[in-house]
Design an enzyme around this catalytic site. Structure first.
Site, PDB file in Angstrom:
ATOM      1  CG  ASN A 172      -1.826   1.219   1.247  1.00  0.00           C
ATOM      2  OD1 ASN A 172      -2.834   1.245   0.553  1.00  0.00           O
ATOM      3  ND2 ASN A 172      -1.468   2.239   2.026  1.00  0.00           N
ATOM      4  CB  ILE A 175       0.281  10.997   0.989  1.00  0.00           C
ATOM      5  CG1 ILE A 175       0.959  10.548  -0.306  1.00  0.00           C
ATOM      6  CG2 ILE A 175       0.862  12.331   1.457  1.00  0.00           C
ATOM      7  CD1 ILE A 175       0.786  11.489  -1.466  1.00  0.00           C
ATOM      8  NE  ARG A 177      -1.043  16.134  10.722  1.00  0.00           N
ATOM      9  CZ  ARG A 177      -2.014  16.962  11.078  1.00  0.00           C
ATOM     10  NH1 ARG A 177      -2.513  17.812  10.193  1.00  0.00           N
ATOM     11  NH2 ARG A 177      -2.492  16.951  12.317  1.00  0.00           N
ATOM     12  NE  ARG A 194      -7.334   8.527   4.620  1.00  0.00           N
ATOM     13  CZ  ARG A 194      -8.088   9.048   3.671  1.00  0.00           C
ATOM     14  NH1 ARG A 194      -8.454   8.299   2.648  1.00  0.00           N
ATOM     15  NH2 ARG A 194      -8.490  10.302   3.722  1.00  0.00           N
ATOM     16  CG  ASP A 287      -6.337  20.786   9.273  1.00  0.00           C
ATOM     17  OD1 ASP A 287      -7.229  21.413   8.676  1.00  0.00           O
ATOM     18  OD2 ASP A 287      -6.492  20.330  10.422  1.00  0.00           O
TER      19      ASP A 287
END
Length: 494
Positions: A172, A175, A177, A194, A287
């Site tokens: 996998n 992205i 942070r 995720r 963000d």
């Protein structure tokens, strides 16, 4: 257009005036963000800061700061061509055998592209030209940016995190942070649904107490970077999709310290592990909502090796109130979503994610309405069909006489075709972005659907309004005499 690596792409951008080299010393602490933000809002070029204060490694920002550069990164000339990428993904999501010779001929380009899906494994690679390990690992040597005044610490933003679950062959790419908390420590902020987090959860269940291998690639080629943010089918790896975009197989290399495979041309690779149970408070950070998020605990990523190219480039970005780079990516990828949705829902005419809606929190859909209740079916379809829209809070459905990308049209439809009680759908206790502090519970909130379509029998008992339309003969006549009227002294008016 094909790019072997990030440097190939930068060369082309520079040739086309889409890259600006900044030689003046600029501080990665706040200053790069300020320059990048002003440049992006003006539709300016990608920025290569060659002399970040205190560092010898250049910083690349705003790489995908315009929809045009996103399209270029996907090997297309302009944003409109991204519809073809979406059609390819729709085909791969639900491939159909050819219905005859003509259909086979039409689909031949798609079948040929599939040949580029397998990865090409290399024994050695540019990303391993320099290797640092053990006590020599020091993340402070990388010019990691601090983007906003109240950010907790420097933050890695464009890292491609590579993981593999214990029961999977496919890796996998995600992205997430990563907050810097030590010379060899980062916080891996991934949400529970995720791919990386799911791989980690499965690993912990299958191998209790054992370290989970993780690698992070920085500065991969544009096709691989964009493959990690594109809605690829669950059965298709991001590397395979990158090969389709590029037109050549994605070259990968096995990591030094684990069995994960990373992009061979990446500028920097961080290798290491997550120790189950090692957590740390992450944030706050500014963000993409335009706010600082709350502090929460996430796993700690321990870096054991740093491998990199000679004269490596650090690829970074910032996130803030739109427009920012994620919002620009959203505008471009919107064109990819449309054919995928139309494959499942042919009645959809257009689909639009306004960038001011933080990329995905509000969607406008136009449809060829066919029956009473049709708009509500489409709302439910948007929320459930692609995982990218599980966090979309508002879905507005309009008829196909409305331009989904024109707020004047959309607001007109809402205010003239909706009864708030009848045409509003509220769904409670649904998944919501962890960063959405407006929800009553972290990660759980409500959704609203607005049916702004003309109402059919069964949806209303009243006679429905007929839109005003101009007489075409009169319009043609006035067009013919408009210049003679000289009202604006510059020809026809809108």
């Amino acid at each position: 257009m094909k790019y072997n690596d990030l440097r190939d792409f930068l060369t082309l951008l520079e040739q086309q005036g889409e890259l600006k080299r900044i030689t003046l010393p600029v501080d990665p602490h706040l200053e790069i963000t300020e320059i990048a933000d002003r440049t992006l809002r003006a539709g300016g070029p990608a920025l290569l800061f060659e002399n970040p204060k205190g560092y010898s490694m250049p910083v690349l920002c705003n790489l995908f700061g315009t929809p045009k550069r996103v399209a270029m990164g996907m090997g297309q000339e302009d944003v409109s061509a991204l519809r073809e990428v979406g059609k390819l993904l729709a085909f791969l999501k639900e491939p159909e055998p050819p219905k005859g010779f003509r259909d086979l001929f039409d689909k031949l380009p798609q079948f040929k592209q599939v040949l580029n899906m397998p990865t090409k494994r290399l024994r050695g690679a540019p990303c391993q030209q320099k290797i640092v390990s053990g006590d020599d690992v020091d993340l402070n040597r990388i010019p990691i940016m601090t983007c906003w005044p109240e950010d907790a610490a420097p933050l890695i933003t464009w890292g491609l995190t590579v993981t593999r679950g214990p029961h999977k062959e496919r890796q996998n790419l995600g992205i997430y942070r990563q907050q810097l908390i030590g010379k060899n420590k980062l916080i891996m902020r991934w949400l529970s649904h995720r791919g990386g987090a799911l791989d980690y959860q499965e690993w912990c269940a299958a191998h209790p107490g054992e370290r989970f291998p993780v690698s992070v690639a920085l500065g991969a080629d544009p096709a691989t970077i964009l493959g990690a943010v594109t809605p690829v089918p669950d059965t298709l790896s991001e590397y395979a999709f990158a090969g389709l975009l590029r037109g050549t197989k994605t070259e990968v290399v096995k990591c030094i310290s684990n069995d994960l495979e990373v992009p061979a041309s990446a500028e920097i690779v961080l290798e290491g592990y997550i120790d189950p149970g090692e957590m740390a408070p992450e944030g706050p950070y500014g963000d993409h909502t335009g706010y600082y998020n709350e502090v929460d605990s996430f796993p700690v990523f321990t870096v054991t090796h740093i491998t990199q190219r000679e004269d490596a480039i650090y690829h970074s970005t910032y996130t803030g109130r739109p427009p920012d780079e994620p919002a620009v990516l959203g505008v471009a990828l919107n064109e990819v979503f449309v054919p995928i949705l139309q494959k499942q829902f042919p009645e959809i005419v257009d689909f639009y994610l306004p960038p001011e809606g933080c990329s995905y929190r509000l969607a406008v859909v136009t449809i060829k309405k066919q029956y009473a209740g049709h708009a509500k079916r489409v709302m439910m379809g948007v929320w459930s069909f692609l995982r990218q829209f599980m966090y979309t809070k508002f879905v507005i459905v309009c008829d196909d006489d409305v331009n989904a990308r024109d707020w004047n049209d959309v607001i007109w439809a809402i205010t003239t075709r909706m009864d708030p009680a009848r045409d509003t759908v509220l769904v409670e206790n649904t998944p919501i972005d962890y960063l959405d502090f407006a929800s009553p519970v972290s990660g759980l909130g409500s959704k609203m659907g607005l049916d702004a379509t003309n109402k059919w029998p069964g949806e209303t008992q009243r006679e429905w309004g007929r839109p005003i339309k101009k007489d075409p003969d009169v319009v043609a006549h006035i067009d013919a005499i408009w210049d003679e009227l000289a009202i604006f002294n510059n020809g026809k008016s809108a």
